[in-house]
Design a protein around this motif. Structure first.
Motif, mmCIF file in Angstrom:
data_model
loop_
_atom_site.group_PDB
_atom_site.id
_atom_site.type_symbol
_atom_site.label_atom_id
_atom_site.label_comp_id
_atom_site.label_asym_id
_atom_site.label_seq_id
_atom_site.Cartn_x
_atom_site.Cartn_y
_atom_site.Cartn_z
ATOM 1 N N VAL A 106 4.228 5.688 -8.367
ATOM 2 C CA VAL A 106 3.837 5.095 -7.083
ATOM 3 C C VAL A 106 2.450 4.475 -7.199
ATOM 4 N N ARG A 107 1.530 5.193 -7.798
ATOM 5 C CA ARG A 107 0.159 4.679 -7.938
ATOM 6 C C ARG A 107 0.107 3.478 -8.877
ATOM 7 N N ALA A 108 1.048 3.415 -9.823
ATOM 8 C CA ALA A 108 1.068 2.294 -10.772
ATOM 9 C C ALA A 108 1.741 1.049 -10.208
ATOM 10 N N THR A 109 2.547 1.206 -9.152
ATOM 11 C CA THR A 109 3.287 0.061 -8.614
ATOM 12 C C THR A 109 2.737 -0.438 -7.282
ATOM 13 N N HIS A 110 1.779 0.268 -6.704
ATOM 14 C CA HIS A 110 1.168 -0.165 -5.443
ATOM 15 C C HIS A 110 -0.278 -0.577 -5.706
ATOM 16 N N PRO A 111 -0.639 -1.811 -5.404
ATOM 17 C CA PRO A 111 -2.023 -2.254 -5.654
ATOM 18 C C PRO A 111 -3.057 -1.452 -4.877
ATOM 19 N N TYR A 112 -2.640 -0.898 -3.718
ATOM 20 C CA TYR A 112 -3.589 -0.176 -2.875
ATOM 21 C C TYR A 112 -3.029 1.176 -2.444
ATOM 22 N N LEU A 113 -3.931 2.106 -2.218
ATOM 23 C CA LEU A 113 -3.611 3.423 -1.677
ATOM 24 C C LEU A 113 -4.289 3.552 -0.318
ATOM 25 N N LEU A 114 -3.562 4.091 0.659
ATOM 26 C CA LEU A 114 -4.117 4.247 1.998
ATOM 27 C C LEU A 114 -4.802 5.603 2.102
ATOM 28 N N THR A 115 -6.074 5.602 2.490
ATOM 29 C CA THR A 115 -6.899 6.807 2.580
ATOM 30 C C THR A 115 -7.456 6.920 3.995
ATOM 31 N N PRO A 116 -8.132 8.030 4.306
ATOM 32 C CA PRO A 116 -8.715 8.170 5.644
ATOM 33 C C PRO A 116 -9.713 7.073 5.987
ATOM 34 N N THR A 117 -10.300 6.438 4.987
ATOM 35 C CA THR A 117 -11.252 5.348 5.246
ATOM 36 C C THR A 117 -10.603 3.972 5.154
ATOM 37 N N GLY A 118 -9.292 3.932 4.964
ATOM 38 C CA GLY A 118 -8.586 2.660 4.847
ATOM 39 C C GLY A 118 -8.063 2.433 3.442
ATOM 40 N N PRO A 119 -7.528 1.267 3.154
ATOM 41 C CA PRO A 119 -6.971 0.986 1.822
ATOM 42 C C PRO A 119 -8.050 0.896 0.755
ATOM 43 N N THR A 169 0.830 -1.196 0.000
ATOM 44 C CA THR A 169 0.000 0.000 0.000
ATOM 45 C C THR A 169 0.868 1.250 0.000
ATOM 46 N N ALA A 170 0.406 2.291 -0.670
ATOM 47 C CA ALA A 170 1.087 3.579 -0.660
ATOM 48 C C ALA A 170 0.246 4.606 0.083
ATOM 49 N N LEU A 171 0.893 5.390 0.929
ATOM 50 C CA LEU A 171 0.263 6.523 1.590
ATOM 51 C C LEU A 171 0.915 7.781 1.049
ATOM 52 N N ILE A 172 0.152 8.579 0.303
ATOM 53 C CA ILE A 172 0.646 9.838 -0.265
ATOM 54 C C ILE A 172 0.028 10.965 0.551
ATOM 55 N N ALA A 173 0.833 11.584 1.405
ATOM 56 C CA ALA A 173 0.342 12.614 2.316
ATOM 57 C C ALA A 173 1.113 13.907 2.104
ATOM 58 N N SER A 174 0.392 15.011 1.965
ATOM 59 C CA SER A 174 1.011 16.302 1.665
ATOM 60 C C SER A 174 1.445 17.070 2.894
ATOM 61 N N SER A 175 0.977 16.679 4.075
ATOM 62 C CA SER A 175 1.288 17.420 5.297
ATOM 63 C C SER A 175 1.402 16.462 6.468
ATOM 64 N N ASP A 176 2.007 16.947 7.558
ATOM 65 C CA ASP A 176 2.113 16.136 8.767
ATOM 66 C C ASP A 176 0.732 15.814 9.324
ATOM 67 N N THR A 177 -0.176 16.762 9.234
ATOM 68 C CA THR A 177 -1.537 16.543 9.737
ATOM 69 C C THR A 177 -2.228 15.420 8.966
ATOM 70 N N GLU A 178 -2.093 15.448 7.650
ATOM 71 C CA GLU A 178 -2.693 14.400 6.828
ATOM 72 C C GLU A 178 -2.042 13.055 7.113
ATOM 73 N N LEU A 179 -0.725 13.062 7.266
ATOM 74 C CA LEU A 179 -0.012 11.826 7.583
ATOM 75 C C LEU A 179 -0.541 11.204 8.866
ATOM 76 N N LEU A 180 -0.658 12.004 9.909
ATOM 77 C CA LEU A 180 -1.128 11.492 11.200
ATOM 78 C C LEU A 180 -2.558 10.975 11.109
ATOM 79 N N SER A 181 -3.427 11.721 10.439
ATOM 80 C CA SER A 181 -4.839 11.344 10.399
ATOM 81 C C SER A 181 -5.068 10.019 9.685
ATOM 82 N N ILE A 182 -4.188 9.694 8.733
ATOM 83 C CA ILE A 182 -4.345 8.450 7.978
ATOM 84 C C ILE A 182 -3.516 7.317 8.574
#
Length: 327
Positions: free
Chosen positions: A152-165, A10-23
């Motif tokens: 990154v989006r092409a090589t990771h089957p899943y993306l991690l979002t606030p609601t999960g993968p 899974t890939a987590l693409i986060a633009s800020s520390d706040t977004e990183l923590l929340s996800i």
């Protein structure tokens, strides 16, 4: 959860520390319920941001990114060995990694390094699948340009979002991803190079070793990384002599603090897109499979380009201390 059995990549693409923590924090909590250990190989800033959240995880362990990312092949194989050892111990683990792609000082070389790393991200969907673990990779748009994040989006089957993968809509299977990038633009060698040798037979490899080792030392490479450069180049040149069409031309030049070696022959035989990514087996029929595997372990970046009358392998060696991962 994964398109490959036994792996959650899974890939987590986060633009800020706040977004990183929340996800990420909810994901870490879920991880403690599903896995025996969570290994965090992340930057110091990320460790600081996570702070107490990491300390509260009894199953969390910390790894040092510098021990892995000095050479991309070491990172790929080092993580594989770690996952294999955990499986042998009967443990399922969650690996949280923050790629460090800052090894090159030149923008062009940084792009080459990013492309090489994404190729490893694609292949690990197969290589790591047998180990029954999870990998979450952290990416920040402030540090990585859009083409890298598209990869990154092409090589990771899943993306991690606030609601999960969630499934990545642009994910490509490893073979397809690598095949579609075989014909990427190839930057020509410079007009001025440091050394050029033409090898017609295996006996010429001895002189090649001497020339390359002296050259690396002249550019302030320590003994071990200088030997890595020599071994990787000799393996590739030997492949050209044995499986290509002699003579093999070897050219070597430097760009800032990176040494670059290029080996080509006139066979023009296409090299499989996945060549050198899997540890070779004794019965492996792929020509040159061991040589490319060794090259990918010892060089930071390996680029392959084939035309109708030329097969070329380019190896990049940044000037830093060679390092084998310890976990």
């Amino acid at each position: 959860m994964s398109t490959e059995p036994g792996l959650a990549h899974t890939a987590l693409i986060a633009s800020s520390d706040t977004e990183l923590l929340s996800i990420l924090v909810p994901e870490l909590r879920r991880s403690t319920e599903r896995y025996d250990e969570t290994l965090l190989v992340v930057r110091e800033h990320t460790r600081t941001v996570l702070g107490e959240q990491v300390g509260a995880l009894e199953s969390a362990a910390l790894g040092e990114p510098a021990e892995f990312y000095q050479r991309l092949g070491f990172a790929y194989e080092g993580f594989r060995r770690y996952l294999a050892a955990q499986q042998d111990a009967g443990r399922r683990v969650h690996l949280l990694a923050e790629p460090d792609l800052t090894g090159a000082t030149d923008a062009g070389l940084q792009a080459d390094r990013a492309a090489a790393y994404l190729a490893y991200e694609a292949v690990c969907n197969q290589t790591y699948a047998p180990y029954g673990s999870a990998i979450t990779c952290l990416w920040n748009p402030q540090h990585h340009p859009r083409p890298v994040l598209d990869g990154v989006r092409a090589t990771h089957p899943y993306l991690l979002t606030p609601t999960g993968p969630v499934r990545s809509p642009t994910y490509l299977a490893p073979q397809r991803y690598l095949s579609e990038r075989q014909d990427m633009p190839w930057r020509p060698a410079p007009a001025h190079i440091d050394h050029e040798l033409v090898l017609s037979e295996v006996a010429g490899l001895s002189r090649l070793r001497t020339v390359l080792h002296t050259w690396a030392i002249e550019h302030q490479f320590a003994s071990e990384p200088a030997e890595d450069l020599v071994v990787a180049t000799v393996e590739v040149a030997a492949n050209g002599l044995r499986h290509g069409a002699p003579p093999v031309r070897v050219r070597a030049w430097h760009h800032h603090d990176t040494l670059i070696v290029e080996c080509d022959d006139s066979a023009g035989r296409p090299i499989p897109a996945t060549a050198g990514y899997q540890r070779p087996q004794p019965a492996d029929p792929t020509p040159g499979g061991r040589g490319l595997w060794v090259a990918r372990q010892l060089a930071d970046v390996v680029q392959i380009h084939s035309t109708s009358n030329r097969t070329c392998v380019r190896l990049l060696f940044p000037q830093h201390t060679s390092c084998t991962p310890t976990v």
